[in-house]
Design an enzyme around this catalytic site. Structure first.
Site, PDB file in Angstrom:
ATOM      1  N   GLU A  55       0.800  -1.245   0.000  1.00 37.37           N
ATOM      2  CA  GLU A  55       0.000   0.000   0.000  1.00 37.37           C
ATOM      3  C   GLU A  55       0.826   1.285   0.000  1.00 37.37           C
ATOM      4  O   GLU A  55       0.810   2.068   0.961  1.00 37.37           O
ATOM      5  CB  GLU A  55      -0.951  -0.018   1.203  1.00 37.37           C
ATOM      6  CG  GLU A  55      -1.951  -1.149   1.134  1.00 37.37           C
ATOM      7  CD  GLU A  55      -2.916  -1.190   2.305  1.00 37.37           C
ATOM      8  OE1 GLU A  55      -2.559  -0.724   3.395  1.00 37.37           O
ATOM      9  OE2 GLU A  55      -4.029  -1.697   2.133  1.00 37.37           O
TER      10      GLU A  55
ATOM     11  N   GLU B  22      -5.449  -8.294  -0.895  1.00 36.80           N
ATOM     12  CA  GLU B  22      -6.008  -8.213   0.457  1.00 36.80           C
ATOM     13  C   GLU B  22      -7.483  -7.888   0.339  1.00 36.80           C
ATOM     14  O   GLU B  22      -7.860  -6.978  -0.408  1.00 36.80           O
ATOM     15  CB  GLU B  22      -5.362  -7.082   1.273  1.00 36.80           C
ATOM     16  CG  GLU B  22      -3.948  -7.316   1.685  1.00 36.80           C
ATOM     17  CD  GLU B  22      -3.420  -6.204   2.599  1.00 36.80           C
ATOM     18  OE1 GLU B  22      -4.166  -5.724   3.474  1.00 36.80           O
ATOM     19  OE2 GLU B  22      -2.251  -5.824   2.416  1.00 36.80           O
TER      20      GLU B  22
HETATM   21  C1  BG6 Z   1      -3.944  -3.296   5.176  1.00 34.73           C
HETATM   22  C2  BG6 Z   1      -2.561  -3.743   5.573  1.00 34.73           C
HETATM   23  O1  BG6 Z   1      -3.950  -1.922   5.140  1.00 34.73           O
HETATM   24  O2  BG6 Z   1      -4.997  -3.599   6.039  1.00 34.73           O
HETATM   25  C3  BG6 Z   1      -2.506  -4.894   6.573  1.00 34.73           C
HETATM   26  O3  BG6 Z   1      -1.806  -4.056   4.469  1.00 34.73           O
HETATM   27  C4  BG6 Z   1      -3.588  -4.715   7.593  1.00 34.73           C
HETATM   28  O4  BG6 Z   1      -1.228  -4.880   7.122  1.00 34.73           O
HETATM   29  C5  BG6 Z   1      -4.930  -4.728   6.890  1.00 34.73           C
HETATM   30  O5  BG6 Z   1      -3.538  -5.677   8.614  1.00 34.73           O
HETATM   31  C6  BG6 Z   1      -6.107  -4.633   7.842  1.00 34.73           C
HETATM   32  O6  BG6 Z   1      -5.949  -3.514   8.660  1.00 34.73           O
HETATM   33  P1  BG6 Z   1      -5.953  -3.597  10.226  1.00 34.73           P
HETATM   34  O7  BG6 Z   1      -5.506  -2.296  10.678  1.00 34.73           O
HETATM   35  O8  BG6 Z   1      -7.366  -3.894  10.605  1.00 34.73           O
HETATM   36  O9  BG6 Z   1      -5.029  -4.709  10.595  1.00 34.73           O
END
Ligand code: BG6
Length: 454
Positions: A174, A353
């Site tokens: 990201e 993701e």
């Molecule tokens: C993304 C990241 O922004 O979101 C991950 O690449 C992150 O590292 C995921 O875990 C979910 O966000 P969070 O803050 O709920 O863990």
């Protein structure tokens, strides 16, 4: 759906690896657990990097470093065709000496070989919010041009070592999240006298050079390697039909497309050039040639939520439901995001993701997470619609293969995984792994979608 479509999942070293004693610290190791977002850590002038009081969850993660064989066996049981993970720069190079740590390289050899043993495609991210602390302390991160050559040495080391077994490479997690997370993504601590936008733009410019160098390095080693960079795909809708809201939406989108335009089109777009010029950032001809000749093979994208542009700033859409952590749930936004991205760039897209972060309850070793199944099914449906629209999507990797420390809050109880890890927010727990209902659901879905189910 093509047979080679990559159904998989993701994890990151800074959130799961642990193995703290055998490496040096990363930026996330220094951020204590806290309910307010850790993305914002050290984001304001006047804050300096120093040892804080508190509990540092990333130092232990979920001890993937010790459990990787067991974890990968579970991923294989689930039927994953691909796993995205990150290599820790701070494990490979504990400091700025030029010699890599052989023990670290051997560890990643093992991880890769273990994945390949089960037919799981390894996908490597070179930095996932887990930049070495020595890069911050000694160079102040990517704001410093010298860091590009350090990064180059690191990626040459790992690409040369693993290219025969790893086809897909992702430069950064990201890159556009740097817009609001200068320390975590840029590795840069802002000083009181500095203008945040200028520092951010300088970091962005240097990271873009680093990205192009990864593309060049991979293609020089083997022209068939595929290189991407991950961007957070967070579409913004205008709040009303007012032209002002539309303009604000456009400005918001440009904060993201300024990265992808350079990396995919190989050209600094006019609006970004103007910003760089206005902030006194030097644009060298050699850099522009590097951008032009080293464009990405695919875009890696994360998708979690959407937002609204309004005269009050960016806000959440009141028409959408939210997760217990306040993230809007918008499966249809996934189709919109994929179409907009493909319309602009027409290169393959890998979703790296997508997932639901929420509380899970374990009862008699079972976790009935039908809410996660519902969330993922609806997003997959919209991805398939986008593919019917003609968008070339080459993979769908969920966040996350197993529960890991959350990035925003450093919490374990905000869970995303198919595999429950018995670790609590205070660090207690057995670290035992339990497949959730969603584990069996995904296993079945992969079989069905790959045409392996009667
Ligand atoms: C993304 C990241 O922004 O979101 C991950 O690449 C992150 O590292 C995921 O875990 C979910 O966000 P969070 O803050 O709920 O863990």
């Amino acid at each position: 759906m093509k047979k080679e479509f990559l159904w998989g999942s993701s994890i990151s070293a800074g959130q799961c690896e642990g193995g703290f004693e055998s490496r040096s610290e990363t930026v996330v190791d220094m951020i204590p657990q806290g309910k307010t977002t850790r993305f914002q850590y050290l984001n304001h002038p006047g804050k300096y990097l120093e040892e804080q009081e508190g509990f540092f969850p990333s130092r232990k993660g979920v001890e993937f470093y010790e459990h990787y064989r067991e974890d990968i066996a579970l991923y294989a049981k689930m039927g994953l065709k691909a796993l995205r993970f990150s290599i820790l720069w701070s494990r490979v190079f504990k400091d700025d000496s030029l010699t890599p740590n052989e023990e670290a390289l051997a560890f990643y050899d093992d991880v890769i070989n273990e994945l390949l043993k089960y037919g799981i495609e390894p996908i490597i991210t070179t930095i996932h919010f887990d930049m070495p602390l020595w890069v911050v302390k000694k160079y102040n991160g990517f704001v410093n041009r010298q860091v590009i050559s350090l990064y180059q040495h690191y990626i040459e080391t790992i690409v040369n070592r693993y290219h025969d077994r790893v086809k897909y490479w992702i430069s950064y997690c990201e890159i556009n999240v740097m817009n609001h997370a200068l320390y975590m993504v840029g590795g840069t601590v802002l000083k009181e006298s500095e203008d945040r936008d200028s520092v951010l733009l300088q970091c962005a410019y240097h990271k873009l050079i680093g990205n192009a160098i990864l593309v060049r390095t991979c293609h020089e080693v083997d022209k068939d390697l595929k290189v991407g960079c991950e961007v957070a795909g967070t579409p913004t809708y205008p709040l009303t039909s007012s032209p002002l809201d539309y303009q604000l939406m456009m400005n918001e989108e440009r904060r993201d497309t300024r990265f992808t335009d350079v990396m995919v089109k190989g050209k600094i777009p006019y609006y970004f050039r103007k910003e760089l010029n206005d902030h006194g950032i030097d644009i060298l001809e050699e850099d522009e040639n590097l951008f032009k000749n080293n464009t990405l093979d695919f875009i890696a994208v994360s998708y979690y939520k959407t937002s609204l542009a309004s005269h009050e700033g960016v806000k959440d859409n009141p028409l959408l439901e939210t997760t217990p952590f306040g993230w809007t749930i918008d499966p249809k936004g996934m189709r919109i995001m994929l179409n907009k991205m493909y319309e602009r760039y027409e290169v393959p897209i890998m979703i790296v993701e997508n997932g639901l972060g929420t509380y899970d309850k374990i009862e008699d070793g079972k976790i009935h997470d039908d809410y996660r199944i519902d969330y993922l099914s609806k997003h997959i449906e919209q991805m398939e619609k986008a593919m019917d629209d003609g968008v070339e999507v080459i993979g769908y990797l969920t966040w996350a293969a197993m529960d890991v420390v959350s990035t925003s809050e450093g919490m374990m109880s905000k869970r995303y995984g198919f595999i429950y890890v018995d670790r609590n927010d205070d660090g207690s727990g057995t670290l035992k792994r339990y497949p959730k209902d969603s584990f069996y659901w995904y296993q079945n879905l992969i079989l069905e979608k790959s045409g392996k189910k009667e």
